[in-house]
Design a protein around this motif. Structure first.
Motif, PDB file in Angstrom:
ATOM      1  N   TRP A 136       0.828  -1.199   0.000  1.00 54.40           N
ATOM      2  CA  TRP A 136       0.000   0.000   0.000  1.00 54.40           C
ATOM      3  C   TRP A 136       0.871   1.260   0.000  1.00 54.40           C
ATOM      4  O   TRP A 136       0.443   2.323  -0.440  1.00 54.40           O
ATOM      5  CB  TRP A 136      -0.942  -0.005   1.195  1.00 54.40           C
ATOM      6  CG  TRP A 136      -0.261  -0.073   2.543  1.00 54.40           C
ATOM      7  CD1 TRP A 136       0.051  -1.192   3.248  1.00 54.40           C
ATOM      8  CD2 TRP A 136       0.195   1.037   3.323  1.00 54.40           C
ATOM      9  NE1 TRP A 136       0.674  -0.855   4.431  1.00 54.40           N
ATOM     10  CE2 TRP A 136       0.768   0.499   4.514  1.00 54.40           C
ATOM     11  CE3 TRP A 136       0.169   2.427   3.155  1.00 54.40           C
ATOM     12  CZ2 TRP A 136       1.314   1.312   5.506  1.00 54.40           C
ATOM     13  CZ3 TRP A 136       0.709   3.228   4.151  1.00 54.40           C
ATOM     14  CH2 TRP A 136       1.268   2.673   5.311  1.00 54.40           C
ATOM     15  N   ARG A 137       2.121   1.126   0.444  1.00 55.00           N
ATOM     16  CA  ARG A 137       3.034   2.280   0.409  1.00 55.00           C
ATOM     17  C   ARG A 137       3.520   2.562  -1.013  1.00 55.00           C
ATOM     18  O   ARG A 137       3.768   3.707  -1.379  1.00 55.00           O
ATOM     19  CB  ARG A 137       4.252   2.014   1.303  1.00 55.00           C
ATOM     20  CG  ARG A 137       3.940   1.837   2.775  1.00 55.00           C
ATOM     21  CD  ARG A 137       5.215   1.582   3.568  1.00 55.00           C
ATOM     22  NE  ARG A 137       4.944   1.263   4.950  1.00 55.00           N
ATOM     23  CZ  ARG A 137       4.668   0.050   5.403  1.00 55.00           C
ATOM     24  NH1 ARG A 137       4.633  -0.960   4.555  1.00 55.00           N
ATOM     25  NH2 ARG A 137       4.432  -0.164   6.676  1.00 55.00           N
ATOM     26  N   LEU A 181      -3.752  -4.449  -2.439  1.00 55.53           N
ATOM     27  CA  LEU A 181      -5.139  -4.852  -2.685  1.00 55.53           C
ATOM     28  C   LEU A 181      -5.707  -5.727  -1.583  1.00 55.53           C
ATOM     29  O   LEU A 181      -6.799  -6.277  -1.731  1.00 55.53           O
ATOM     30  CB  LEU A 181      -5.228  -5.577  -4.030  1.00 55.53           C
ATOM     31  CG  LEU A 181      -4.758  -4.791  -5.254  1.00 55.53           C
ATOM     32  CD1 LEU A 181      -4.985  -5.598  -6.526  1.00 55.53           C
ATOM     33  CD2 LEU A 181      -5.460  -3.442  -5.356  1.00 55.53           C
ATOM     34  N   ALA A 182      -5.012  -5.848  -0.463  1.00 55.62           N
ATOM     35  CA  ALA A 182      -5.475  -6.726   0.611  1.00 55.62           C
ATOM     36  C   ALA A 182      -6.819  -6.285   1.183  1.00 55.62           C
ATOM     37  O   ALA A 182      -7.623  -7.118   1.617  1.00 55.62           O
ATOM     38  CB  ALA A 182      -4.433  -6.795   1.725  1.00 55.62           C
ATOM     39  N   ARG A 183      -7.086  -4.998   1.163  1.00 56.38           N
ATOM     40  CA  ARG A 183      -8.329  -4.486   1.760  1.00 56.38           C
ATOM     41  C   ARG A 183      -9.566  -4.782   0.917  1.00 56.38           C
ATOM     42  O   ARG A 183     -10.694  -4.548   1.357  1.00 56.38           O
ATOM     43  CB  ARG A 183      -8.221  -2.978   1.997  1.00 56.38           C
ATOM     44  CG  ARG A 183      -8.186  -2.138   0.735  1.00 56.38           C
ATOM     45  CD  ARG A 183      -7.998  -0.652   1.075  1.00 56.38           C
ATOM     46  NE  ARG A 183      -9.107  -0.124   1.835  1.00 56.38           N
ATOM     47  CZ  ARG A 183     -10.169   0.479   1.277  1.00 56.38           C
ATOM     48  NH1 ARG A 183     -10.228   0.616  -0.042  1.00 56.38           N
ATOM     49  NH2 ARG A 183     -11.137   0.946   2.020  1.00 56.38           N
ATOM     50  N   PHE A 184      -9.396  -5.306  -0.297  1.00 56.40           N
ATOM     51  CA  PHE A 184     -10.522  -5.535  -1.191  1.00 56.40           C
ATOM     52  C   PHE A 184     -11.011  -6.986  -1.167  1.00 56.40           C
ATOM     53  O   PHE A 184     -11.643  -7.447  -2.123  1.00 56.40           O
ATOM     54  CB  PHE A 184     -10.147  -5.122  -2.611  1.00 56.40           C
ATOM     55  CG  PHE A 184      -9.811  -3.661  -2.742  1.00 56.40           C
ATOM     56  CD1 PHE A 184     -10.806  -2.696  -2.689  1.00 56.40           C
ATOM     57  CD2 PHE A 184      -8.495  -3.248  -2.870  1.00 56.40           C
ATOM     58  CE1 PHE A 184     -10.502  -1.349  -2.791  1.00 56.40           C
ATOM     59  CE2 PHE A 184      -8.168  -1.907  -2.980  1.00 56.40           C
ATOM     60  CZ  PHE A 184      -9.182  -0.948  -2.929  1.00 56.40           C
ATOM     61  N   ALA A 185     -10.731  -7.702  -0.082  1.00 53.68           N
ATOM     62  CA  ALA A 185     -11.179  -9.091   0.075  1.00 53.68           C
ATOM     63  C   ALA A 185     -10.849  -9.938  -1.150  1.00 53.68           C
ATOM     64  O   ALA A 185     -11.728 -10.503  -1.805  1.00 53.68           O
ATOM     65  CB  ALA A 185     -12.685  -9.151   0.357  1.00 53.68           C
ATOM     66  N   PRO A 186      -9.569 -10.057  -1.482  1.00 50.85           N
ATOM     67  CA  PRO A 186      -9.200 -10.793  -2.712  1.00 50.85           C
ATOM     68  C   PRO A 186      -9.685 -12.235  -2.698  1.00 50.85           C
ATOM     69  O   PRO A 186      -9.464 -12.965  -1.734  1.00 50.85           O
ATOM     70  CB  PRO A 186      -7.669 -10.721  -2.715  1.00 50.85           C
ATOM     71  CG  PRO A 186      -7.259 -10.343  -1.333  1.00 50.85           C
ATOM     72  CD  PRO A 186      -8.375  -9.543  -0.763  1.00 50.85           C
ATOM     73  N   ASP A 187     -10.357 -12.618  -3.764  1.00 53.25           N
ATOM     74  CA  ASP A 187     -10.895 -13.976  -3.894  1.00 53.25           C
ATOM     75  C   ASP A 187      -9.797 -14.875  -4.470  1.00 53.25           C
ATOM     76  O   ASP A 187      -9.717 -15.102  -5.674  1.00 53.25           O
ATOM     77  CB  ASP A 187     -12.118 -13.952  -4.800  1.00 53.25           C
ATOM     78  CG  ASP A 187     -12.833 -15.298  -4.855  1.00 53.25           C
ATOM     79  OD1 ASP A 187     -12.255 -16.295  -4.362  1.00 53.25           O
ATOM     80  OD2 ASP A 187     -13.943 -15.360  -5.401  1.00 53.25           O
TER      81      ASP A 187
END
Length: 263
Positions: A136-137, A181-187
C-alpha cells in the motif's frame, strides 16, 4: 519475440523509481519508459520485468506493452544531469522499454475500488512470482482509461539472485498483509482455479523465450541461455499448483475459504 525498437530521443528522467528509468522516444514514434542495463540492479531486474510482464499478459492481466530498446550511448552527450549521463553511457545496447501510459494515475487504495475477483487475480499472480513490491506504500499499479494496470516487476522471483538456493526460496509462503489490494477481500480461491491451470510448461517456455540472450549470458552454473530459461520456468511451474495454500495474512478472508488443504 519482443518488438525491437531503437531509442532516438531521451526526453526526461522519471525520478519516482529507484533505478532512475527514463522517458524516451523510439524510432516507431512511440513513447517508452526505458529501464537500463546499467542501473544498479543490473540485467536481472530486466529479466524479471520480461518474465512477469509477459506471463501476466498471457494470464489476462493488464500490463503495458514491453519492447527491447536499442540505445546508442551518444544520446547521453547532451544530458546535463551527470547521473543520468553516466547511466546512458553505461547502458549501450539492448535495454527494456515499457509503453508509456499517458495520463495514467497512480493507484491509491483509498481512492479507487477494485472487485474481489480482480484483487484476487492480482494477489494470486503476485504470490506466484513472489512480488515484494506491491504494498500500500508503493502499489506499482496505475489506473488508465478506467482499468487497473500492473507495472514494475523488477523486485520479483528473488530466488534468481542465488540459484543454488532457488528451490528453498521458492517454497516459502507469501505474506499479503501489506499488499496494496489486501483491503478488497481478494478472492484467492477463484483466482487459483482460473489461473493455475494456465501456467503450463509450454506457456512458460513461450514467456522465457522473450528474454534476450544478452541478458542471460555468463550466468554462473549455466552453460547456455536456454538452460537458464528453464531454470526460470521451473519454480513458477511448481508454485502455480500450490501457491494459494501458502498465502499468509488473509486467513480471515472469505475468498481463502474452501481451498482444499488450506490451513
Amino acid at each position: 519475440m519482443l518488438k525491437e525498437v531503437t531509442a532516438t530521443r531521451y526526453i526526461t528522467p522519471l525520478r519516482e523509481g529507484g533505478s532512475l528509468p527514463g522517458l524516451v522516444e523510439g524510432d516507431d514514434l512511440g513513447a517508452y519508459v526505458m529501464k537500463f542495463t546499467g542501473a544498479g540492479q543490473g540485467r536481472k531486474t530486466l529479466v524479471a520485468e520480461v518474465v512477469c510482464g509477459e506471463l501476466a499478459r498471457r494470464l489476462g492481466l493488464r500490463v503495458p506493452g514491453l519492447v527491447t530498446l536499442a540505445l546508442d550511448p551518444v544520446l547521453g552527450l547532451g544530458e546535463p544531469d551527470q547521473e543520468v549521463q553516466g547511466l546512458l553511457r553505461s547502458s549501450g545496447g539492448i535495454n527494456l522499454g515499457m509503453a508509456f501510459l499517458s495520463g495514467a494515475l497512480g493507484f491509491d487504495p483509498l481512492a479507487f475500488e477494485v472487485s474481489s475477483e480482480d484483487a484476487g487475480r492480482v494477489v494470486w499472480f503476485d504470490a506466484l512470482v513472489n512480488n515484494v513490491d506491491r504494498s500500500w506504500r508503493n502499489p506499482n499499479l496505475l489506473m488508465w482509461q478506467g482499468d487497473l494496470w500492473l507495472i514494475d516487476h523488477g523486485a520479483t522471483m528473488i530466488w534468481h539472485h542465488h540459484w543454488p538456493g532457488a528451490h528453498t526460496s521458492a517454497a516459502k509462503p507469501y505474506d499479503v498483509r501489506e499488499h496494496a489490494l489486501a483491503r478488497f477481500a481478494p478472492d484467492i480461491a477463484s483466482a487459483a482455479a482460473e489461473l493455475a491451470p494456465l501456467v503450463t510448461e509450454e506457456l512458460l517456455a513461450e514467456v522465457t523465450a522473450e528474454i534476450p540472450d544478452e541478458w542471460l549470458a555468463d550466468e554462473p552454473g549455466f552453460d547456455s541461455p536456454d538452460a537458464l530459461r528453464r531454470a526460470y520456468a521451473q519454480p513458477l511451474l511448481a508454485r502455480a499448483a500450490v501457491i494459494h495454500k501458502r498465502i499468509k495474512g488473509v486467513e480471515g478472508n472469505v475468498g481463502i475459504k474452501g481451498i482444499e488443504g488450506d490451513k
